[in-house]
Design a protein around this motif. Structure first.
Motif, PDB file in Angstrom:
ATOM      1  N   PHE A 137       0.816  -1.215   0.000  1.00  0.00           N
ATOM      2  CA  PHE A 137       0.000   0.000   0.000  1.00  0.00           C
ATOM      3  C   PHE A 137       0.849   1.264   0.000  1.00  0.00           C
ATOM      4  O   PHE A 137       0.321   2.370   0.045  1.00  0.00           O
ATOM      5  N   GLY A 138       2.168   1.100  -0.009  1.00  0.00           N
ATOM      6  CA  GLY A 138       3.045   2.256  -0.059  1.00  0.00           C
ATOM      7  C   GLY A 138       3.389   2.843   1.286  1.00  0.00           C
ATOM      8  O   GLY A 138       3.894   3.963   1.376  1.00  0.00           O
ATOM      9  N   PHE A 139       3.151   2.078   2.373  1.00  0.00           N
ATOM     10  CA  PHE A 139       3.459   2.563   3.717  1.00  0.00           C
ATOM     11  C   PHE A 139       4.875   2.215   4.149  1.00  0.00           C
ATOM     12  O   PHE A 139       5.289   2.578   5.244  1.00  0.00           O
ATOM     13  N   GLY A 140       5.607   1.466   3.323  1.00  0.00           N
ATOM     14  CA  GLY A 140       6.947   1.022   3.670  1.00  0.00           C
ATOM     15  C   GLY A 140       6.920  -0.238   4.497  1.00  0.00           C
ATOM     16  O   GLY A 140       7.667  -1.178   4.254  1.00  0.00           O
ATOM     17  N   ALA A 141       6.068  -0.277   5.466  1.00  0.00           N
ATOM     18  CA  ALA A 141       5.874  -1.443   6.331  1.00  0.00           C
ATOM     19  C   ALA A 141       4.531  -1.236   7.012  1.00  0.00           C
ATOM     20  O   ALA A 141       3.812  -0.299   6.695  1.00  0.00           O
ATOM     21  N   GLU A 142       4.195  -2.109   7.920  1.00  0.00           N
ATOM     22  CA  GLU A 142       2.937  -1.932   8.657  1.00  0.00           C
ATOM     23  C   GLU A 142       3.125  -2.381  10.084  1.00  0.00           C
ATOM     24  O   GLU A 142       3.970  -3.234  10.387  1.00  0.00           O
ATOM     25  N   ILE A 143       2.345  -1.811  10.959  1.00  0.00           N
ATOM     26  CA  ILE A 143       2.378  -2.211  12.362  1.00  0.00           C
ATOM     27  C   ILE A 143       1.394  -3.349  12.593  1.00  0.00           C
ATOM     28  O   ILE A 143       1.396  -4.005  13.625  1.00  0.00           O
ATOM     29  N   GLY A 144       0.536  -3.598  11.630  1.00  0.00           N
ATOM     30  CA  GLY A 144      -0.500  -4.615  11.714  1.00  0.00           C
ATOM     31  C   GLY A 144      -1.641  -4.204  10.799  1.00  0.00           C
ATOM     32  O   GLY A 144      -1.620  -3.129  10.195  1.00  0.00           O
ATOM     33  N   ILE A 145      -2.635  -5.067  10.690  1.00  0.00           N
ATOM     34  CA  ILE A 145      -3.811  -4.759   9.885  1.00  0.00           C
ATOM     35  C   ILE A 145      -5.005  -4.722  10.822  1.00  0.00           C
ATOM     36  O   ILE A 145      -5.431  -5.744  11.365  1.00  0.00           O
ATOM     37  N   SER A 146      -5.525  -3.523  11.026  1.00  0.00           N
ATOM     38  CA  SER A 146      -6.614  -3.339  11.974  1.00  0.00           C
ATOM     39  C   SER A 146      -7.940  -3.710  11.333  1.00  0.00           C
ATOM     40  O   SER A 146      -8.260  -3.252  10.230  1.00  0.00           O
ATOM     41  N   THR A 147      -8.719  -4.533  12.033  1.00  0.00           N
ATOM     42  CA  THR A 147     -10.063  -4.882  11.566  1.00  0.00           C
ATOM     43  C   THR A 147     -11.132  -4.224  12.429  1.00  0.00           C
ATOM     44  O   THR A 147     -12.307  -4.531  12.299  1.00  0.00           O
ATOM     45  N   GLN A 148     -10.711  -3.320  13.311  1.00  0.00           N
ATOM     46  CA  GLN A 148     -11.683  -2.566  14.082  1.00  0.00           C
ATOM     47  C   GLN A 148     -11.976  -1.257  13.341  1.00  0.00           C
ATOM     48  O   GLN A 148     -11.401  -0.988  12.283  1.00  0.00           O
ATOM     49  N   LYS A 149     -12.860  -0.447  13.882  1.00  0.00           N
ATOM     50  CA  LYS A 149     -13.277   0.758  13.165  1.00  0.00           C
ATOM     51  C   LYS A 149     -12.925   2.048  13.892  1.00  0.00           C
ATOM     52  O   LYS A 149     -13.150   3.132  13.360  1.00  0.00           O
ATOM     53  N   LEU A 150     -12.360   1.953  15.077  1.00  0.00           N
ATOM     54  CA  LEU A 150     -11.978   3.140  15.823  1.00  0.00           C
ATOM     55  C   LEU A 150     -10.498   3.424  15.632  1.00  0.00           C
ATOM     56  O   LEU A 150      -9.669   2.516  15.713  1.00  0.00           O
TER      57      LEU A 150
END
Length: 414
Positions: free
Chosen positions: A375-388
Motif C-alpha cells: 500500500f506504499g506505507f513502507g511497512a505496517e504495524i499490523g492490519i486493523s479490523t476494528q473501526k476506531l
C-alpha cells in the motif's frame, strides 16, 4: 531487567524521540537498516535455531513459513525500513487552525502516541517493521514476541540497538522482552503509566486474550477469513489466477483467501477448472452439496468451515445465487479483513465495494495486496479490523495522535 524498568526507560526514550527532527530520525533508521544487513549471518543463524525448534515441536508448515528468514526476506525487511525513510514525516503537521470570535487561534497538531507495546507471534519481520514505523513517528516501542521466534527477534533487536547507538540515539527506543512467559505477557498488558497503547498481532487466540485482559488501550488487529467471489461475468483466466495467488502464494498469512463463492450460472464450467488449477498445490476443497454435485471429489464442508481461517492448503467453496447472497454470506462469516470480487459487471463491482464490511475490498485483484509495503506505507504495524482510530494496514498515521494548540493574547474566560 524488570518490566517496570523497561517501561521507564522506554518512556524516557519516547520524550527524546518526540523532539527529534525528521533528518535525525531518518539517519537513525538508515543506521538500523545497515546494522541488520551487516549482522545478516548472525540473524540467519538465530533464525535457524528457531526453525529447528519449531519443527521439533510440530509447528504447522504455514506457521514455519511465517517464521522463516532468508537473505531475500532480510533484504525485504531492510527495503521496508528504507521506504519508511522516504515517507513524509507526519509529526508536527498542523491539521487545522481557526480563529474564534474571542480572538483565540485554536488548531490541532499531530504528535506521537508515546510508548507503543506490541505482542506478536512467530513473525520476526514484525520486529523491524514495528520499530521503523514507531521510530519514524517519534514513538518508543516495547516488543513481546512469541517463544518460537525469540532467537530471531533478539538478533534483529540487537542489530537495531547497535545502529541506534552509533547514531547517538537512545537504544531504549526499542526493547524486546526476553521473558516470553504468559505471566510476563499478563503483566505487560497492565503496564499502565508506561505503555500508551498495545497492539496484538497474531492469531485469534492471542488477539482475544489481549482484548479481554489488557488494561492498556488496545488497537485490535484481526484474523483473516478472506473471500474471493467469482461473479457470473468474471473472466475465467483472471479469476483462476487471482484465486490461485490469493490461496497459495503464502498460506500462513492473514490476507490469504480462505473461502471462495461461485455464482450459480458459471459453477458447472468454472468449478472443474478451479479444481484443476488448485490441484497444482494440492489444495483441499471443502464445498457445499451444490458444488459437490458438480465436482464429487470435493470434501463436504461443515458450518464451521465457513468461518475458519485455515492458514493451510485448504479452501472452502460455496455456490451462491447472486451478488447479494455473496455479500450477505461474506458479511456473516468474514473477519472484516480483505474481500474480493472478480467481475466484469460495473454495477456489481460497485455494489460489492459499497456493501461488503471489511477493511479492504478489492475488484479484480488478489487479497494478498492488503499489506503495508504494497500500500506504499513502507511497512505496517499490523492490519486493523476494528473501526476506531485505525482500519486496514496501519502505517505512520495510525501511530500518531493529536493535541490542540491554542494561541492567545491575554484572553480570560468570563
Amino acid at each position: 531487567m524488570k518490566l517496570h524498568e523497561i517501561g521507564l526507560r522506554a518512556k524516557e526514550a519516547s520524550y527524546v524521540l518526540a523532539k527529534m527532527g525528521t533528518e535525525e530520525k531518518n539517519r537513525g533508521l538508515a543506521a538500523a537498516a545497515e546494522a541488520i544487513l551487516s549482522r545478516q549471518e548472525a540473524i540467519l543463524a538465530a533464525n535457524s535455531e528457531d526453525i529447528r525448534r519449531a519443527k521439533e515441536n510440530g509447528m504447522a508448515s504455514g506457521l514455519v513459513d511465517r517464521l522463516l528468514l532468508t537473505p531475500e526476506r532480510i533484504q525485504g525487511i531492510v527495503e521496508g525500513m528504507r521506504q519508511v525513510i522516504g515517507l513524509e514525516d507526519p509529526i508536527g503537521e498542523v491539521l487545522s487552525m481557526k480563529k474564534r470570535p474571542n480572538g483565540l487561534m485554536i488548531g490541532q497538531k499531530r504528535v506521537p502516541l508515546g510508548v507503543v507495546g506490541i505482542i506478536y507471534e512467530a513473525r520476526p519481520n514484525v520486529t523491524a517493521d514495528a520499530f521503523a514505523l514507531c521510530f519514524k513517528t517519534g514513538n518508543a516501542v516495547i516488543l513481546r514476541g512469541g517463544s518460537n521466534a525469540i532467537c530471531s527477534n533478539q538478533a534483529i533487536t540487537d542489530a537495531i540497538r547497535v545502529g541506534l547507538k552509533t547514531s547517538g540515539i537512545p537504544e531504549d527506543a526499542i526493547a524486546l522482552l526476553s521473558d516470553t512467559s504468559r505471566e510476563t505477557a499478563a503483566q505487560f498488558m497492565r503496564l499502565n503509566g508506561y505503555l500508551d497503547v498495545l497492539i496484538p498481532r497474531g492469531g485469534a487466540g492471542l488477539i482475544r486474550t489481549v482484548v479481554e485482559n489488557s488494561t492498556v488501550p488496545v488497537i485490535e488487529t484481526g484474523t483473516g477469513n478472506c473471500h474471493v467471489f467469482v461473479d457470473e461475468s468474471a473472466d475465467f483466466d483472471m479469476a483462476l489466477d487471482i484465486l490461485f495467488n490469493a490461496k497459495t502464494q503464502r498460506i500462513g498469512v492473514c490476507n490469504a483467501c480462505e473461502s471462495t463463492l461461485i455464482h450459480k450460472n458459471i459453477a458447472e464450467k468454472f468449478l472443474p477448472l478451479m479444481k484443476r488449477r488448485l490441484d497444482e498445490k494440492h489444495v483441499e476443497i471443502r464445498a457445499d452439496e451444490a458444488s459437490r454435485a458438480i465436482v464429487p471429489e470435493f470434501k463436504t464442508a461443515t458450518e464451521e468451515d465457513w468461518g475458519t481461517e485455515y492458514l493451510d492448503y485448504i479452501l472452502s467453496c460455496k455456490i451462491v445465487d447472486s451478488v447479494d447472497e455473496a455479500i450477505a454470506h461474506i458479511n456473516r462469516y468474514n473477519t472484516g479483513h480483505s474481500e474480493a470480487i472478480v467481475t466484469s459487471d460495473y454495477v456489481n463491482a460497485q455494489k460489492f465495494l459499497d456493501e461488503v464490511d471489511a477493511a479492504a475490498v478489492y475488484v479484480n485483484a488478489s487479497t494478498r495486496f492488503t499489506d503495508g509495503f504494497e500500500f506504499g506505507f513502507g511497512a505496517e504495524i499490523g492490519i486493523s479490523t476494528q473501526k476506531l482510530h485505525a482500519r486496514g494496514p496501519m502505517g505512520l498515521l495510525a501511530l500518531t495522535s493529536t493535541k490542540y494548540i491554542i494561541y492567545g493574547n491575554g484572553q480570560i474566560r468570563k
